[in-house]
Write a protein that holds these residues in place. Structure first.
Motif, PDB file in Angstrom:
ATOM      1  N   LYS A 219       0.848  -1.195   0.000  1.00 12.95           N
ATOM      2  CA  LYS A 219       0.000   0.000   0.000  1.00 12.95           C
ATOM      3  C   LYS A 219       0.882   1.241   0.000  1.00 12.95           C
ATOM      4  CE  LYS A 219      -3.915  -2.228   2.289  1.00 12.95           C
ATOM      5  NZ  LYS A 219      -4.839  -2.226   3.453  1.00 12.95           N
ATOM      6  N   ILE A 220       1.384   1.565  -1.164  1.00 14.71           N
ATOM      7  CA  ILE A 220       2.266   2.722  -1.329  1.00 14.71           C
ATOM      8  C   ILE A 220       1.789   3.535  -2.533  1.00 14.71           C
ATOM      9  CG2 ILE A 220       4.314   1.695  -0.276  1.00 14.71           C
ATOM     10  CD1 ILE A 220       5.266   0.907  -3.046  1.00 14.71           C
ATOM     11  N   ASP A 221       2.149   4.809  -2.549  1.00  9.10           N
ATOM     12  CA  ASP A 221       1.796   5.678  -3.667  1.00  9.10           C
ATOM     13  C   ASP A 221       2.957   5.745  -4.653  1.00  9.10           C
ATOM     14  OD1 ASP A 221      -0.723   6.318  -2.671  1.00  9.10           O
ATOM     15  OD2 ASP A 221       0.081   7.945  -1.431  1.00  9.10           O
ATOM     16  N   LYS A 222       2.647   5.659  -5.906  1.00  6.70           N
ATOM     17  CA  LYS A 222       3.665   5.772  -6.946  1.00  6.70           C
ATOM     18  C   LYS A 222       3.182   6.734  -8.025  1.00  6.70           C
ATOM     19  CE  LYS A 222       6.223   1.536  -6.307  1.00  6.70           C
ATOM     20  NZ  LYS A 222       7.209   0.653  -6.974  1.00  6.70           N
ATOM     21  N   ILE A 223       4.127   7.360  -8.688  1.00  4.56           N
ATOM     22  CA  ILE A 223       3.791   8.254  -9.792  1.00  4.56           C
ATOM     23  C   ILE A 223       3.234   7.431 -10.943  1.00  4.56           C
ATOM     24  CG2 ILE A 223       4.691   9.881 -11.491  1.00  4.56           C
ATOM     25  CD1 ILE A 223       4.715  11.011  -8.693  1.00  4.56           C
ATOM     26  N   GLY A 251      10.348   3.553 -10.338  1.00  7.01           N
ATOM     27  CA  GLY A 251       9.347   3.527  -9.282  1.00  7.01           C
ATOM     28  C   GLY A 251       8.003   4.088  -9.700  1.00  7.01           C
ATOM     29  N   CYS A 252       7.680   3.963 -10.986  1.00  9.89           N
ATOM     30  CA  CYS A 252       6.411   4.489 -11.511  1.00  9.89           C
ATOM     31  C   CYS A 252       5.456   3.367 -11.877  1.00  9.89           C
ATOM     32  CB  CYS A 252       6.672   5.343 -12.754  1.00  9.89           C
ATOM     33  SG  CYS A 252       7.759   6.750 -12.483  1.00  9.89           S
ATOM     34  N   GLU A 253       4.214   3.730 -12.090  1.00 11.90           N
ATOM     35  CA  GLU A 253       3.213   2.806 -12.621  1.00 11.90           C
ATOM     36  C   GLU A 253       2.915   3.223 -14.060  1.00 11.90           C
ATOM     37  OE1 GLU A 253      -1.554   1.858 -12.333  1.00 11.90           O
ATOM     38  OE2 GLU A 253      -0.556   2.601 -10.513  1.00 11.90           O
ATOM     39  N   PRO A 254       3.369   2.434 -15.047  1.00  9.88           N
ATOM     40  CA  PRO A 254       3.074   2.782 -16.438  1.00  9.88           C
ATOM     41  C   PRO A 254       1.633   2.436 -16.782  1.00  9.88           C
ATOM     42  CG  PRO A 254       4.322   0.738 -16.344  1.00  9.88           C
ATOM     43  CD  PRO A 254       4.210   1.234 -14.920  1.00  9.88           C
ATOM     44  N   ILE A 255       0.969   3.318 -17.489  1.00 14.38           N
ATOM     45  CA  ILE A 255      -0.420   3.106 -17.893  1.00 14.38           C
ATOM     46  C   ILE A 255      -0.491   3.209 -19.412  1.00 14.38           C
ATOM     47  CG2 ILE A 255      -2.790   3.940 -17.717  1.00 14.38           C
ATOM     48  CD1 ILE A 255      -2.063   5.037 -14.956  1.00 14.38           C
ATOM     49  N   VAL A 256      -0.734   2.065 -20.054  1.00 15.93           N
ATOM     50  CA  VAL A 256      -0.766   2.002 -21.510  1.00 15.93           C
ATOM     51  C   VAL A 256      -2.196   1.718 -21.958  1.00 15.93           C
ATOM     52  CG1 VAL A 256       0.260   0.976 -23.571  1.00 15.93           C
ATOM     53  CG2 VAL A 256       1.550   1.001 -21.417  1.00 15.93           C
ATOM     54  N   PRO A 257      -2.835   2.651 -22.664  1.00 11.50           N
ATOM     55  CA  PRO A 257      -4.208   2.411 -23.141  1.00 11.50           C
ATOM     56  C   PRO A 257      -4.319   1.127 -23.955  1.00 11.50           C
ATOM     57  CG  PRO A 257      -3.619   4.709 -23.419  1.00 11.50           C
ATOM     58  CD  PRO A 257      -2.357   4.001 -22.999  1.00 11.50           C
ATOM     59  N   THR A 258      -5.490   0.544 -23.959  1.00 18.26           N
ATOM     60  CA  THR A 258      -5.690  -0.766 -24.570  1.00 18.26           C
ATOM     61  C   THR A 258      -5.691  -0.716 -26.097  1.00 18.26           C
ATOM     62  OG1 THR A 258      -8.107  -0.551 -24.566  1.00 18.26           O
ATOM     63  CG2 THR A 258      -7.077  -1.496 -22.595  1.00 18.26           C
ATOM     64  N   LEU A 259      -5.399  -1.869 -26.693  1.00 20.40           N
ATOM     65  CA  LEU A 259      -5.450  -1.993 -28.153  1.00 20.40           C
ATOM     66  C   LEU A 259      -6.883  -1.894 -28.655  1.00 20.40           C
ATOM     67  CD1 LEU A 259      -3.915  -2.561 -30.798  1.00 20.40           C
ATOM     68  CD2 LEU A 259      -4.220  -5.014 -30.345  1.00 20.40           C
TER      69      LEU A 259
END
Length: 417
Positions: A219-223, A251-259
């Motif tokens: 339970k941690i916050d990441k960019i 230390g980031c969370e990558p967010i890649v939109p779906t195909l």
């Protein structure tokens, strides 16, 4: 005067090759293409997704494709030629497969460029195109309704695996658990294809989500960092210098939109053509039905993520509203209005930090990518976008440093908040 068909000078795929040839596929979508392999094998094809990503791949591309050509084409050609030179394949029993969208950009010429490059050294290797735009029909992969259906489900299941992985991986309590979950999910879907029980998308997507949701997380916050841009460099680790891996290491969370977003965007292009320009109105009506069915499926899958306490992917109808604030939906060259729509939607969902990945000199995507950043900043002054060009001469260090500057600004905002 009779017109000469230049394609007659190149080897062509014949139906009897299905039982004798291995088809090599460039690795653009690591999650989805693993499933594409399974679907094609079920149809009797022998296929392999290429994993060669050394600098030799880029060098081979530069030798055989002009450096002003779109970087994804250079990567694909280089990956092909590096593989064919490896000695691993019987060159008399090997074929190549390339995907094409048929849009108004250099990607529509990939087949001709690749065929010319390959033929200079490997004159017996045929090249196949996987496209739905009617490009060079004699060279297209034979597409039965059953195979088309399987590939559509590969998009849906690949999206779910990718979306879960990126959302869980940065927070896993035990290293490697998310990778095991990904492999388990791919195995699950592959088994459903083998048994012919792949159409129950609600059950299968829930099973995939449950596999990932069971992972213990910190339970941690990441960019959070969104990744948008031209379809190849957006998804391909070869094309974007392992961008997702780099963001995870920071230390980031990558967010890649779906195909599926891109698929729906291409469907809507046909609908908008009929609505805005009056072209092929019957076809527009048919595509509207297809869109409604796919969008209904998207909403049901998104609800599954919400039920599992996970953030859902974008809703395409919402993306369209986001686009309308920035650019007209009639703009469809390259990824068109989808890029600014995804950037706006990411911001609205609490992800103001965005990497806009573009092949250098890709005019359609520079216009709808870089060209809309100013408007987005007017609408959302605190949006944090960095546009990164990818080409064979670009320094990966320079690219990473620019991304790190963006992350530095993101962390300053995070601390002050």
């Amino acid at each position: 005067m009779n017109q000469i068909d230049y394609t007659d000078t190149y080897p062509k795929w014949r139906k009897e090759m299905k039982s004798t040839h291995k088809i090599l596929i460039p690795d653009m979508l690591p999650y989805h293409f693993a499933l594409f392999e399974v679907a094609l094998k079920q149809e009797g094809y022998t296929v392999e997704t290429l994993k060669n990503t050394s600098r030799t791949v880029i060098d081979e591309g530069l030798k055989h494709v002009h450096n002003d050509t779109c970087y994804p084409c250079l990567c694909v050609v280089g990956q092909y030629i590096d593989a064919l030179k490896s000695g691993k394949y019987d060159l008399d029993k090997t074929a190549l497969l390339i995907t094409q969208t048929g849009g108004g950009c250099r990607a529509s010429n990939y087949l001709a460029l690749t065929r010319k490059a390959i033929h200079s050294e490997f004159p017996n290797v045929p090249l196949l195109s996987l496209n739905f735009s009617g490009l060079e029909k004699d060279s297209s992969l034979p597409m039965s309704p059953r195979l088309l259906m399987k590939l559509a489900f590969c998009v849906v299941y690949g999206d779910t695996i990718m979306w879960c992985y990126n959302q869980i991986k940065p927070y896993e309590a035990v290293d490697g658990q998310t990778d095991k979950a990904r492999d388990e999910a791919v195995k699950l879907v592959s088994e459903r294809f083998r048994t012919g029980k792949y159409k129950n998308y609600k059950k299968i997507n829930k099973q995939i989500i449950d596999i990932f949701a069971a992972i213990e997380r910190k339970k941690i916050d990441k960019i959070k960092v969104g990744i948008v841009g031209e379809i190849y460099v957006k998804y391909s680790a070869l094309g974007n210098n392992n961008l997702e891996k780099m963001l995870l290491s920071e230390g980031c969370e990558p967010i890649v939109p779906t195909l599926l977003d891109f698929v729906l965007y291409t469907v809507l292009a046909k609908v908008n053509d009929a609505r805005m320009y009056g072209t092929n109105k019957f076809g527009g009506w048919v595509y509207k039905i297809v869109y409604n069915k796919l969008h209904k499926m998207q909403l049901k899958i998104n609800q599954m993520f919400i039920d599992a306490s996970l953030t859902p992917p974008h809703d395409m109808d919402h993306l369209r509203k986001c686009a309308d604030e920035v650019i007209n939906q009639g703009v469809k060259m390259g990824e068109g209005w989808l890029i600014p729509a995804e950037m706006a939607a990411l911001y609205e969902s609490g992800v103001p930090n965005i990497v806009c990945a573009q092949p250098f000199g890709c005019l359609p995507n520079h216009i709808v990518g870089k060209g809309t950043i100013r408007t987005l900043k007017k609408l959302h002054p605190d949006i944090n976008i960095v546009a990164i060009d990818y080409d064979p001469s670009a320094s990966s260090v320079n690219q990473e440093n620019r991304i790190k500057l963006m992350l530095s600004a993101a962390r300053e905002v995070d601390i002050s908040a």
